[in-house]
Design an enzyme around this catalytic site. Sequence first.
Site, PDB file in Angstrom:
ATOM      1  N   GLY A   1      -5.887  14.607  55.071  1.00 17.15           N
ATOM      2  CA  GLY A   1      -6.658  13.968  54.078  1.00 17.15           C
ATOM      3  C   GLY A   1      -7.172  15.146  52.875  1.00 17.15           C
ATOM      4  O   GLY A   1      -7.156  14.746  51.940  1.00 17.15           O
TER       5      GLY A   1
ATOM      6  N   ARG B   1      -5.984  22.477  67.105  1.00 18.56           N
ATOM      7  CA  ARG B   1      -6.958  22.739  66.346  1.00 18.56           C
ATOM      8  C   ARG B   1      -8.234  23.815  66.802  1.00 18.56           C
ATOM      9  O   ARG B   1      -8.798  24.472  66.115  1.00 18.56           O
ATOM     10  CB  ARG B   1      -7.759  21.459  66.217  1.00 18.56           C
ATOM     11  CG  ARG B   1      -7.162  20.428  65.038  1.00 18.56           C
ATOM     12  CD  ARG B   1      -7.768  18.990  65.014  1.00 18.56           C
ATOM     13  NE  ARG B   1      -7.143  18.312  63.932  1.00 18.56           N
ATOM     14  CZ  ARG B   1      -7.382  17.106  63.900  1.00 18.56           C
ATOM     15  NH1 ARG B   1      -7.882  16.367  64.438  1.00 18.56           N
ATOM     16  NH2 ARG B   1      -6.640  16.493  62.573  1.00 18.56           N
TER      17      ARG B   1
ATOM     18  N   LYS C   1       4.761   4.834  49.920  1.00 19.54           N
ATOM     19  CA  LYS C   1       4.123   4.437  48.939  1.00 19.54           C
ATOM     20  C   LYS C   1       3.819   5.204  47.779  1.00 19.54           C
ATOM     21  O   LYS C   1       3.202   6.144  47.920  1.00 19.54           O
ATOM     22  CB  LYS C   1       2.697   3.356  49.342  1.00 19.54           C
ATOM     23  CG  LYS C   1       3.360   2.345  50.251  1.00 19.54           C
ATOM     24  CD  LYS C   1       1.971   1.416  50.620  1.00 19.54           C
ATOM     25  CE  LYS C   1       2.343   0.430  51.032  1.00 19.54           C
ATOM     26  NZ  LYS C   1       0.960  -0.608  51.614  1.00 19.54           N
TER      27      LYS C   1
ATOM     28  N   GLY D   1       0.699  14.429  56.739  1.00 22.88           N
ATOM     29  CA  GLY D   1       0.955  14.159  58.084  1.00 22.88           C
ATOM     30  C   GLY D   1       2.552  14.147  58.255  1.00 22.88           C
ATOM     31  O   GLY D   1       2.772  14.740  59.006  1.00 22.88           O
TER      32      GLY D   1
HETATM   33  P1  AMP Z   1       3.539   8.482  53.770  1.00 19.96           P
HETATM   34  O1  AMP Z   1       2.450   8.244  55.047  1.00 19.96           O
HETATM   35  O2  AMP Z   1       3.060   7.618  52.740  1.00 19.96           O
HETATM   36  O3  AMP Z   1       3.740   9.635  53.613  1.00 19.96           O
HETATM   37  O4  AMP Z   1       4.687   7.731  54.637  1.00 19.96           O
HETATM   38  C1  AMP Z   1       5.503   7.871  55.387  1.00 19.96           C
HETATM   39  C2  AMP Z   1       6.333   7.142  55.979  1.00 19.96           C
HETATM   40  O5  AMP Z   1       7.264   6.685  55.074  1.00 19.96           O
HETATM   41  C3  AMP Z   1       7.213   7.377  57.172  1.00 19.96           C
HETATM   42  O6  AMP Z   1       6.801   6.655  58.199  1.00 19.96           O
HETATM   43  C4  AMP Z   1       8.743   6.935  56.655  1.00 19.96           C
HETATM   44  O7  AMP Z   1       9.398   6.363  57.721  1.00 19.96           O
HETATM   45  C5  AMP Z   1       8.391   5.943  55.691  1.00 19.96           C
HETATM   46  N1  AMP Z   1       9.601   6.063  54.630  1.00 19.96           N
HETATM   47  C6  AMP Z   1      10.261   6.829  54.049  1.00 19.96           C
HETATM   48  N2  AMP Z   1      11.251   6.221  53.408  1.00 19.96           N
HETATM   49  C7  AMP Z   1      11.144   5.082  53.476  1.00 19.96           C
HETATM   50  C8  AMP Z   1      11.887   3.920  52.952  1.00 19.96           C
HETATM   51  N3  AMP Z   1      12.939   3.943  52.242  1.00 19.96           N
HETATM   52  N4  AMP Z   1      11.463   2.553  53.171  1.00 19.96           N
HETATM   53  C9  AMP Z   1      10.610   2.372  54.025  1.00 19.96           C
HETATM   54  N5  AMP Z   1       9.640   3.412  54.462  1.00 19.96           N
HETATM   55  C10 AMP Z   1       9.949   4.487  54.481  1.00 19.96           C
END
Ligand code: AMP
Length: 396
Positions: free
Chosen positions: A377, A35, A198, A354
């Site tokens: 964010g 940064r 999610k 991220g």
């Molecule tokens: P996010 O911060 O919402 O972008 O989520 C990233 C996280 O989603 C990573 O740590 C991945 O390990 C997790 N992830 C990706 N695919 C899956 C899955 N099929 N089941 C559970 N976690 C997942």
Amino acid sequence: MNTIDAFELKNKKVLIRVDFNVPLNEQFEITDPTRINAAVPTIQKILKEGGAVILMSHLGRPKEGPEEKFSLKHLLPYLEEKLNTKVHFADDCIGDSAIQLSSDLTNGEVLLLENLRFYKEETKGDVEFAKKLASLGDMYVNDAFGTAHRAHASTAIIAEFFPNDKAFGYIMGNELENINKILKEPQRPLTAILGGAKVSGKIEIINNLIDKVDNLIIGGGMMFTFIKALGGKIGGSLVENELINTALEAIEKAKASNVNIYLPIDAIVANEFSNEAKTKLNSSYNIEDEWLGLDIGPETIKKYEDVILNSSSILWNGPMGVFEMSNFEEGTKRIALAVAKATEKGAFSLIGGGDSVAAINKYKLKDQVSYVSTGGGAMLEFIEGKELPGVTAVEK
Ligand code: AMP
């Protein structure tokens, strides 16, 4: 766009809001200076043009007033080395010493102010506090994209004291220009690749992008909420039952806007959430109860690669599977490689958020994609279609 390039900088004391929120180890040494490095071009431009620079930033999350471990003085040795000049330090970001040091500052010199968040007025967006900061300089520059989604004193409120002397630094300028290449008049076809854990974290992005993109590719844990919405059996895979209707609405909206929405055909399923789990290849619509999907399968990868390689603009946010575990990283890795290949063929590719940034770094493809957003964010809120106070304050 209003960057510093449009301003006369000679003889100006330029207050720059930077994002020097870098990680420190127990000896207060910087463990990742990215940064700080990113802000150097803006600082050097001002110095070169004959101005002086006053740097203000936050570091960490101090609770109640000053705390040694969050002092910006720990950054001085690195900053002096990087800028190859002495950096003055004000151990309080407002008050007599800051006023004295800033008034003594001459062209070509740099002053770093102590952590802004030692005052709770900073995050509260207090006008009086912003006014005190503003009194230290003749011009305001915002170069902290990471905090652009916050209406804090130094990121937004302060701008009102510089109605004609406010600008973006190069980090802000680059971020906005590159994200706008996707959001405003992109080269088509435009493909968004969304993954991650999610749906809840991504639904506003989906809603904002759905009438802008030509293709929407979905992977990661969130794909199972969509598959369940379509009547698929997803076993023990990650799901947000309360968002099944939302997922269905997104699918309907995509159809109505002639957007191609791609969901996985096959998945790598495991008998537990572990790299040591038993695994097998499965249809993504018919997963038995004891199994859970942790990556997209080879047929899906092939289809997704095909869509990506035929795209002219690509936005990627979120991994395709649990890429932190080697047995479930293939989907993410192959998608990252496909994005790099499409870029080589001439597509514009933007990686943001991220975990997709972590993935691009893990596969050493940072230099083979068009732009990796540092915003976190702020970047997500921007692609959700929200107004960023730090951007609006400089633009209006
Ligand atoms: P996010 O911060 O919402 O972008 O989520 C990233 C996280 O989603 C990573 O740590 C991945 O390990 C997790 N992830 C990706 N695919 C899956 C899955 N099929 N089941 C559970 N976690 C997942």
